[in-house]
Design a protein around this motif. Structure first.
Motif, mmCIF file in Angstrom:
data_model
loop_
_atom_site.group_PDB
_atom_site.id
_atom_site.type_symbol
_atom_site.label_atom_id
_atom_site.label_comp_id
_atom_site.label_asym_id
_atom_site.label_seq_id
_atom_site.Cartn_x
_atom_site.Cartn_y
_atom_site.Cartn_z
ATOM 1 N N GLY A 136 0.753 -1.248 0.000
ATOM 2 C CA GLY A 136 0.000 0.000 0.000
ATOM 3 C C GLY A 136 0.779 1.290 0.000
ATOM 4 N N ARG A 137 2.031 1.256 0.481
ATOM 5 C CA ARG A 137 2.749 2.526 0.621
ATOM 6 C C ARG A 137 4.246 2.269 0.643
ATOM 7 N N ILE A 138 4.972 3.188 -0.002
ATOM 8 C CA ILE A 138 6.422 3.110 -0.013
ATOM 9 C C ILE A 138 6.945 4.546 0.117
ATOM 10 N N VAL A 139 7.935 4.724 0.985
ATOM 11 C CA VAL A 139 8.503 6.044 1.239
ATOM 12 C C VAL A 139 10.009 5.951 1.037
ATOM 13 N N PHE A 140 10.542 6.884 0.257
ATOM 14 C CA PHE A 140 11.984 6.899 0.023
ATOM 15 C C PHE A 140 12.447 8.299 -0.328
ATOM 16 N N THR A 141 13.742 8.526 -0.151
ATOM 17 C CA THR A 141 14.355 9.731 -0.693
ATOM 18 C C THR A 141 14.992 9.345 -2.009
ATOM 19 N N ASN A 142 15.053 10.291 -2.919
ATOM 20 C CA ASN A 142 15.764 10.014 -4.163
ATOM 21 C C ASN A 142 16.583 11.218 -4.569
ATOM 22 N N GLY A 143 17.568 10.945 -5.385
ATOM 23 C CA GLY A 143 18.414 12.003 -5.911
ATOM 24 C C GLY A 143 19.284 11.456 -7.022
ATOM 25 N N PHE A 144 20.006 12.337 -7.668
ATOM 26 C CA PHE A 144 20.973 11.917 -8.667
ATOM 27 C C PHE A 144 22.183 11.356 -7.940
ATOM 28 N N ALA A 145 22.867 10.435 -8.598
ATOM 29 C CA ALA A 145 23.999 9.770 -7.960
ATOM 30 C C ALA A 145 25.103 9.570 -8.992
ATOM 31 N N ASP A 146 26.265 9.177 -8.473
ATOM 32 C CA ASP A 146 27.328 8.754 -9.385
ATOM 33 C C ASP A 146 27.287 7.233 -9.482
ATOM 34 N N GLU A 147 28.175 6.675 -10.253
ATOM 35 C CA GLU A 147 28.177 5.228 -10.466
ATOM 36 C C GLU A 147 28.386 4.446 -9.170
ATOM 37 N N ALA A 148 29.061 5.057 -8.201
ATOM 38 C CA ALA A 148 29.313 4.402 -6.914
ATOM 39 C C ALA A 148 28.141 4.562 -5.942
ATOM 40 N N GLY A 149 27.130 5.364 -6.321
ATOM 41 C CA GLY A 149 25.966 5.535 -5.467
ATOM 42 C C GLY A 149 26.010 6.749 -4.563
ATOM 43 N N ASN A 150 26.999 7.607 -4.713
ATOM 44 C CA ASN A 150 27.076 8.838 -3.931
ATOM 45 C C ASN A 150 26.143 9.885 -4.534
ATOM 46 N N LEU A 151 25.400 10.596 -3.673
ATOM 47 C CA LEU A 151 24.520 11.653 -4.171
ATOM 48 C C LEU A 151 25.344 12.763 -4.795
ATOM 49 N N ILE A 152 24.863 13.265 -5.932
ATOM 50 C CA ILE A 152 25.532 14.352 -6.646
ATOM 51 C C ILE A 152 24.493 15.373 -7.086
ATOM 52 N N ARG A 153 24.944 16.516 -7.518
ATOM 53 C CA ARG A 153 24.052 17.540 -8.055
ATOM 54 C C ARG A 153 23.454 17.085 -9.378
ATOM 55 N N SER A 154 22.281 17.564 -9.645
ATOM 56 C CA SER A 154 21.579 17.264 -10.894
ATOM 57 C C SER A 154 22.387 17.732 -12.093
ATOM 58 N N PRO A 155 22.359 16.957 -13.179
ATOM 59 C CA PRO A 155 23.049 17.402 -14.392
ATOM 60 C C PRO A 155 22.325 18.545 -15.106
ATOM 61 N N PHE A 156 21.058 18.804 -14.765
ATOM 62 C CA PHE A 156 20.318 19.836 -15.480
ATOM 63 C C PHE A 156 20.174 21.139 -14.712
ATOM 64 N N HIS A 157 20.460 21.153 -13.395
ATOM 65 C CA HIS A 157 20.379 22.406 -12.645
ATOM 66 C C HIS A 157 21.186 22.264 -11.357
ATOM 67 N N THR A 158 22.133 23.171 -11.157
ATOM 68 C CA THR A 158 23.020 23.072 -9.985
ATOM 69 C C THR A 158 22.300 23.342 -8.667
ATOM 70 N N ALA A 159 21.130 23.970 -8.719
ATOM 71 C CA ALA A 159 20.385 24.240 -7.488
ATOM 72 C C ALA A 159 19.222 23.265 -7.283
ATOM 73 N N TRP A 160 19.208 22.172 -8.060
ATOM 74 C CA TRP A 160 18.185 21.147 -7.826
ATOM 75 C C TRP A 160 18.485 20.502 -6.475
ATOM 76 N N PRO A 161 17.469 20.203 -5.654
ATOM 77 C CA PRO A 161 17.722 19.602 -4.336
ATOM 78 C C PRO A 161 18.476 18.270 -4.452
ATOM 79 N N LEU A 162 19.380 18.043 -3.516
ATOM 80 C CA LEU A 162 20.104 16.767 -3.504
ATOM 81 C C LEU A 162 19.170 15.607 -3.182
ATOM 82 N N GLU A 163 18.192 15.856 -2.311
ATOM 83 C CA GLU A 163 17.278 14.784 -1.899
ATOM 84 C C GLU A 163 15.830 15.253 -1.962
#
Length: 170
Positions: free
Chosen positions: A83-110
């Motif tokens: 019925g329900r799933i909760v998660f954070t999401n963001g852009f990442a690198d190949e190793a899985g580290n959160l990174i800034r969005s490729p389309f906007h530097t002020a896009w939220p990390l999470e």
């Protein structure tokens, strides 16, 4: 544990599928299904890791038609199957580290996402509510400014899910 969004500037999106809730849940939580429909239209999805449990992750690569690759990552907080799933999401690198969005530097990390799966008469309504967390005022503003773009993107992704569910007989 209860997770709630703490902003009035949340993104919402909803789509009803002609499929039972369990099938929609399975398509959303199993690697063999996600690879067929998740992501923007025209992208191929490679599932690098999927562990659907609180503390688990979905790490994936979106391969764009031009050959470029973008990585993303979900970190699961709550799972209440089906019925329900909760998660954070963001852009990442190949190793899985959160990174800034490729389309906007002020896009939220999470971005905190709350997805609900509601069934009625054999159909399932999938509803998303999402908002940035740990974000600056500028990041919140950029997020809100992209609502129309996100509606288009999620619309295309949900069209792919509908087509995939139809192939599965749902």
């Amino acid at each position: 544990m209860t997770t709630a969004l703490h902003t009035a500037q949340e993104f919402t999106f909803s789509r009803t599928f002609d499929a039972p809730r369990q099938l929609v849940w399975d398509a959303f939580t199993q690697a063999e299904h996600l690879a067929h429909w998740w992501g923007p239209k025209g992208c191929d999805i490679e599932v690098a890791a999927l562990d659907v449990r609180p503390g688990g992750q979905f790490h994936y690569c979106m391969r764009l038609p031009n050959g470029a690759a973008m990585w993303g990552k979900f970190l699961y907080r709550e799972i209440d199957a089906p019925g329900r799933i909760v998660f954070t999401n963001g852009f990442a690198d190949e190793a899985g580290n959160l990174i800034r969005s490729p389309f906007h530097t002020a896009w939220p990390l999470e971005v905190l996402n709350i997805w609900t799966f509601d069934e009625a008469d054999g159909k399932t309504t999938l509803t998303l509510r999402g908002a940035p967390i740990n974000a600056s005022e500028e990041e919140h503003a950029i997020f809100v400014a992209h609502f129309d773009s996100m509606r288009g993107g999620f619309g295309g992704t949900m069209e792919q899910l509908a087509a995939y569910l139809a192939l599965l007989g749902g």
